[in-house]
Every structure is written in structure tokens, then in C-alpha cells.
Design an enzyme around this catalytic site. Structure first.
Site, PDB file in Angstrom:
ATOM      1  N   CYS A 144       0.733  -1.384  -0.034  1.00 59.14           N
ATOM      2  CA  CYS A 144       0.039   0.086  -0.060  1.00 59.14           C
ATOM      3  C   CYS A 144       0.869   1.383   0.002  1.00 59.14           C
ATOM      4  O   CYS A 144       0.797   2.141  -0.762  1.00 59.14           O
ATOM      5  CB  CYS A 144      -0.777  -0.060   1.239  1.00 59.14           C
ATOM      6  SG  CYS A 144      -2.132   1.276   1.471  1.00 59.14           S
ATOM      7  N   CYS A 187      -1.287   1.793  -2.946  1.00 57.59           N
ATOM      8  CA  CYS A 187      -2.412   2.597  -2.732  1.00 57.59           C
ATOM      9  C   CYS A 187      -1.819   4.206  -2.602  1.00 57.59           C
ATOM     10  O   CYS A 187      -2.516   5.099  -3.390  1.00 57.59           O
ATOM     11  CB  CYS A 187      -3.120   2.634  -1.391  1.00 57.59           C
ATOM     12  SG  CYS A 187      -3.282   0.888  -0.922  1.00 57.59           S
ATOM     13  N   LYS A 208       0.142   5.450  -6.085  1.00 51.67           N
ATOM     14  CA  LYS A 208      -1.102   5.169  -7.246  1.00 51.67           C
ATOM     15  C   LYS A 208      -2.004   6.465  -6.738  1.00 51.67           C
ATOM     16  O   LYS A 208      -2.213   7.160  -8.104  1.00 51.67           O
ATOM     17  CB  LYS A 208      -1.835   3.967  -7.098  1.00 51.67           C
ATOM     18  CG  LYS A 208      -3.144   4.077  -7.901  1.00 51.67           C
ATOM     19  CD  LYS A 208      -4.092   2.958  -7.380  1.00 51.67           C
ATOM     20  CE  LYS A 208      -4.667   3.327  -6.218  1.00 51.67           C
ATOM     21  NZ  LYS A 208      -5.490   2.246  -5.614  1.00 51.67           N
ATOM     22  N   TYR A 211      -9.436  -3.039 -10.486  1.00 51.27           N
ATOM     23  CA  TYR A 211      -9.197  -1.653 -10.312  1.00 51.27           C
ATOM     24  C   TYR A 211      -8.002  -1.312 -10.535  1.00 51.27           C
ATOM     25  O   TYR A 211      -7.646  -0.029 -10.974  1.00 51.27           O
ATOM     26  CB  TYR A 211      -9.671  -1.548  -8.772  1.00 51.27           C
ATOM     27  CG  TYR A 211      -8.915  -2.264  -7.801  1.00 51.27           C
ATOM     28  CD1 TYR A 211      -7.796  -1.393  -7.093  1.00 51.27           C
ATOM     29  CD2 TYR A 211      -8.756  -3.523  -7.499  1.00 51.27           C
ATOM     30  CE1 TYR A 211      -7.083  -2.064  -6.262  1.00 51.27           C
ATOM     31  CE2 TYR A 211      -8.302  -3.998  -6.519  1.00 51.27           C
ATOM     32  CZ  TYR A 211      -7.245  -3.318  -5.892  1.00 51.27           C
ATOM     33  OH  TYR A 211      -6.548  -3.910  -4.909  1.00 51.27           O
ATOM     34  N   GLU A 253      -7.562   2.145 -12.928  1.00 51.01           N
ATOM     35  CA  GLU A 253      -6.835   3.251 -12.305  1.00 51.01           C
ATOM     36  C   GLU A 253      -5.744   3.591 -13.114  1.00 51.01           C
ATOM     37  O   GLU A 253      -5.424   4.699 -13.387  1.00 51.01           O
ATOM     38  CB  GLU A 253      -6.364   2.876 -11.017  1.00 51.01           C
ATOM     39  CG  GLU A 253      -7.845   2.907  -9.884  1.00 51.01           C
ATOM     40  CD  GLU A 253      -7.297   2.231  -8.723  1.00 51.01           C
ATOM     41  OE1 GLU A 253      -8.216   2.630  -7.618  1.00 51.01           O
ATOM     42  OE2 GLU A 253      -6.333   1.565  -8.284  1.00 51.01           O
ATOM     43  N   HIS A 306     -27.603  21.150   0.258  1.00 53.79           N
ATOM     44  CA  HIS A 306     -27.617  21.738  -1.094  1.00 53.79           C
ATOM     45  C   HIS A 306     -26.816  22.921  -1.236  1.00 53.79           C
ATOM     46  O   HIS A 306     -26.656  23.621  -0.308  1.00 53.79           O
ATOM     47  CB  HIS A 306     -29.036  21.931  -1.292  1.00 53.79           C
ATOM     48  CG  HIS A 306     -29.460  23.012  -2.704  1.00 53.79           C
ATOM     49  ND1 HIS A 306     -29.595  21.913  -3.797  1.00 53.79           N
ATOM     50  CD2 HIS A 306     -29.586  23.947  -3.066  1.00 53.79           C
ATOM     51  CE1 HIS A 306     -29.967  22.871  -4.876  1.00 53.79           C
ATOM     52  NE2 HIS A 306     -29.879  23.902  -4.552  1.00 53.79           N
ATOM     53  N   GLU A 322     -26.820  15.149  -2.396  1.00 55.24           N
ATOM     54  CA  GLU A 322     -28.227  15.193  -1.898  1.00 55.24           C
ATOM     55  C   GLU A 322     -29.219  14.048  -2.577  1.00 55.24           C
ATOM     56  O   GLU A 322     -30.109  13.946  -2.178  1.00 55.24           O
ATOM     57  CB  GLU A 322     -28.805  16.763  -2.039  1.00 55.24           C
ATOM     58  CG  GLU A 322     -28.771  16.951  -3.402  1.00 55.24           C
ATOM     59  CD  GLU A 322     -29.000  18.820  -3.584  1.00 55.24           C
ATOM     60  OE1 GLU A 322     -30.320  19.099  -3.098  1.00 55.24           O
ATOM     61  OE2 GLU A 322     -28.243  19.509  -3.975  1.00 55.24           O
TER      62      GLU A 322
END
Length: 458
Positions: free
Chosen positions: A43, A48, A51, A180, A184, A439, A444
Site C-alpha cells: 500500500c 495505494c 497510485k 481496479y 486506475e 444543497h 443530496e
């Protein structure tokens, strides 16, 4: 005095191993840890963290374009791959130093060496030949990237490991895979200006994710300029005299690229570890077999993280390591719940997901209410960029419980973290409905979708 050198010895200095070592030491255990490369594991060192730094870098090409829609005149710009690599390396070194310091602060004795089993309680440090005994042993050696060794010329291909250290940004690159990591990196290379091809054996990328999400991100990735080549894989790779690679696919197509990167999955990193000497059972793919408490078939030997081939995510490995340490030394036995894990894919656009896919939910009940919203993010009403956002809520129509939420768009990973808490607490669709919207935000939509887009009834 103990008959063993250590109460706990950890093999592997990645996220899961480091967490287990630190927590065990904080409970008063004498702990040792061996790491043969760099502390932080996949990682931090080659996964991770670097990356996501690359993802940030690759997004600026679009940000510069989008700025014009808001009145900004962005002048001449250029990109330095070498400057990015240097900045990334500096940050990784900083993080590795933190990992080492934290281990030392808690009293963990660290060994910069590979450790291999001699027997069920004895390990040999290959750097020095020293043998060490431990009452309990934790295997946390992670995983390594796969290459298809059957393909002629595969030695010319790289994996994500090497992609972080390329001397130059390739002008043309092919990424093989549809998970993934592949998606990515396709976004990274494309965003940094490389002509990017993504070759995948199936018809839609990101197998295992919700099908609506898969189709949506497939479409958006293609719109951004990535050439997605489906239902095909390389059959042969040859290096040309000019140094470029000629890739011939199973469908008979030929592609000439500067770099070929494989991202076709990862395998548990157990080769040569000597597990057979300790009597530890493994699966056919080399994964260590464990129970729900991360215990192997040998009572005092445990394994956490990618080496177990359960859920290959860093936060999962960390929790598994923590649970083992608490259970053994903290008088607090607990196990990790793998059933509801929020996750993100830093594709472009980004994905966030928690809970069941629609396909998985149908195995729970045939009665589902599907809420779905696909829209242009507010930002792009001025940029003019043709990019959509997707939000999907899967509800058990029998009891109103939210079974899964799937998102595509900016900050979807951040949203998934909060949604993970909601689903962990057993949120219902009524809970979503009675929540006041923030908002104007994209989020939302999660609390304003009142009518199901689809009602499935068995």
C-alpha cells in the site's frame, strides 16, 4: 523466562503486520518483525499511496481545461514525469520512516531481512542466518503481481511495481486487465498524456462490481480517450529493433506500444516461505488457509491480509492484524466482519461502493427496489464536459433495509466511507428519506430519490 525469543514474531512489515506488531507490543508482548524490502508494504511503497498521488497528477490535465469555463485563462503548461517521480519517492520515504519510528516507539525489534520457517516455532533470517523462536507467529507477507508466464515475450512486460519507477512517461502504453488496478492506471497514463489502450478479456471492465456501475464507468473511461479493447488478451509480445513492443492479441490484432503493463490480479506471497516445514495448510493458489480469527491449522500461527486471499484491501489487513494482537495479548478476543466493507476505485471518474451489488442482493431476496440517478455534476454545467455521475441504492423491499449503495463521480470514495457507517448501523430507505439534503451537492441525490427506478419482485 520464556522458552522462546519472542512472544510474537511477525513476518512482513506491511500495513497488517505493522499494526499487529504495534498493538501486541502495546499490550506488553515481546515482539519481533522481519521485513526484507521496505516498511509500509504494498500500500505505502508500491500501491495505494503512490497510485493516488499519480491519480492526482493525472487529473490536472482536465482541471486546466475546465478552468476556462469559470473564466480562468490558463497559460502555457508542461508536465515533468521525473519531477513527479522524485516528489513521490520523497513522500514514500517519509511515510516509511514513520512506520519504522512507530514500531521502535512501541518497542518492536525490527530485522531488515527475509524470514523463513525452519519449523513451527523457529524462523531463519536469511540476511544473517540467525534463527529466532517465537511462541506465536504471524504471516503478513502480502501479495505480488501476476504475469502470464505462458505468453512468449512476457519478460518485456511490466507490472504496477515497475510503473512507479519508469524513467520516462511512455508515449503509448497498453494496460492488460480490467480490475481496479488496471482501470486506475489506464486513467493515470491517459490523464498524463500517453496514448492508452486497455485490453480486457471480458466484455465490460471491473468484474465483481455492480453491473450498472460497470457499464457507466466503462462508458466514461472510453469518453476520456482510453481505447478499451474487450474480449481479447495478448498472445505474444516481441521487442522491435527501435525498442518498442509489438503485441499480438488472441484475436489476431497487432499493437505497437512503448510499454505493456499487466494488471491481471495478484497472488499470495508465500513462495519459499517454508510453510510446509511448519505444517501450515495452503490453498492451490498459495494462500494461507485461516479461520474467522485469522488462525491457521497450526494453533499458534496466524495470517492476515492479502496472503490469506480473503479481502485484499489495506484497511481490512489492518483490522485483521489488530484483532489478532488484541485476541492474543489484550484479553479482548474479536474477529473482523468481512460482510460489509466500503471501498473505492480511483478510476476516472471515481467509484465508491458499499454493500451488495444488485446481482448479490437477488440472492438475499427477489424483492428489491432499485433507486437510480444519472446526471451531469453541477461543475460541468459550466465546463461543458460530457461527464455523468451515477448513484444507485439497492433496497430490500421486504423490510426497507438498504443493502447496497454504488456511486460514480467526484469524491465517491469519500462518500462511500460515510455510507459504510450508515449501512453498518442497518439504515433503511426511510432513514435516507427523512434526512435533510445538503444543497447544492451531488450527495443530496442520495436522500431525495423517492420513487424506485425499478421494482423487482420474485
Amino acid at each position: 523466562m520464556s522458552e522462546f525469543d519472542f512472544d510474537l514474531f511477525v513476518i512482513g512489515g506491511g500495513s497488517g503486520g505493522v499494526r499487529a506488531a504495534r498493538i501486541a507490543a502495546s499490550h506488553g508482548a515481546k515482539v519481533g518483525l522481519a521485513e526484507e524490502y521496505r516498511y509500509g508494504g504494498t500500500c505505502v511503497i508500491r500501491g495505494c499511496v503512490p497510485k493516488k498521488l499519480f491519480v492526482y497528477a493525472s487529473k490536472f490535465s482536465e482541471e486546466f481545461e475546465d478552468a476556462e469555463g469559470f473564466g480562468w485563462a490558463v497559460g502555457e503548461r508542461s508536465f515533468s514525469w521525473r519531477q513527479l517521480i522524485a516528489a513521490k519517492d520523497k513522500e514514500i520515504s517519509r511515510l516509511e520512516g514513520i512506520y519504522r519510528n512507530n514500531l521502535e516507539k512501541t518497542g518492536v525489534e525490527c530485522f531488515d531481512s527475509r524470514a523463513e520457517f525452519e519449523d513451527a516455532h523457529t524462523l531463519r533470517l536469511t540476511a544473517t542466518g540467525q534463527t529466532i523462536t517465537a511462541k506465536h507467529i504471524l504471516i503478513a507477507t502480502g501479495g505480488s503481481a501476476n504475469l502470464d508466464q505462458k505468453i512468449p515475450g512476457i519478460e518485456h512486460a511490466i507490472t504496477s511495481n515497475e510503473a512507479f519507477h519508469l524513467e520516462e512517461l511512455p508515449e503509448t502504453v497498453m494496460v492488460v486487465g480490467g480490475g481496479y488496478i488496471a482501470v486506475e492506471f489506464a486513467g493515470i497514463f491517459n490523464g498524463l498524456g500517453a496514448e492508452t489502450h486497455l485490453m480486457y478479456r471480458k466484455d465490460v471492465i471491473l468484474n465483481g462490481f455492480d453491473m450498472d456501475l460497470r457499464h457507466a464507468v466503462h462508458e466514461e473511461v472510453a469518453k476520456k480517450g482510453v481505447d478499451i479493447l474487450t474480449e481479447d488478451v495478448p498472445a505474444a509480445i516481441a521487442k522491435r529493433p527501435d525498442g518498442r513492443l509489438e503485441v499480438t492479441s488472441q484475436r489476431g490484432k497487432t499493437y505497437v506500444v512503448d510499454q505493456l503493463m499487466y494488471a491481471i490480479g495478484r497472488r499470495p506471497n508465500t513462495e519459499g516461505l517454508g510453510l510446509e516445514k511448519a505444517g501450515v495448510a495452503m490453498k492451490k493458489n498459495g494462500a494461507v488457509v485461516v479461520d474467522t480469527a485469522s488462525r491457521t491449522n497450526v494453533e499458534h500461527i496466524f495470517a492476515v491480509g492479502d496472503v490469506t486471499d480473503r479481502v485484499a484491501l489495506t484497511p481490512v489487513a489492518i483490522r485483521e492484524g489488530h484483532a489478532v494482537a488484541d485476541t492474543l495479548f489484550g484479553n479482548n478476543a474479536w474477529i473482523v466482519d468481512h460482510s460489509l466493507i466500503a471501498t473505492a476505485v480511483f478510476s476516472q471518474p471515481e467509484l465508491g461502493t458499499v454493500g451488495l451489488t444488485q446481482e448479490q442482493a437477488l440472492n438475499v431476496t427477489p424483492n428489491l427496489d432499485i433507486y437510480r440517478a444519472k446526471f451531469r455534476p453541477m461543475k460541468h454545467t459550466l465546463t461543458g464536459r460530457d461527464e455523468k455521475m451515477l448513484m444507485k441504492i439497492i433496497v430490500n423491499a421486504d423490510n426497507d433495509k438498504v443493502l447496497g449503495v454504488h456511486l460514480m463521480g467526484p469524491d465517491s470514495g469519500e462518500l462511500a466511507q460515510t455510507l459504510g457507517i450508515c449501512l453498518q448501523m442497518g439504515a433503511t430507505k426511510v432513514d435516507f428519506d427523512r434526512t435533510v439534503a445538503v444543497h447544492p451537492t451531488a450527495a443530496e441525490e442520495l436522500v431525495t430519490m423517492r420513487s424506485p427506478s425499478e421494482k423487482l419482485r420474485g
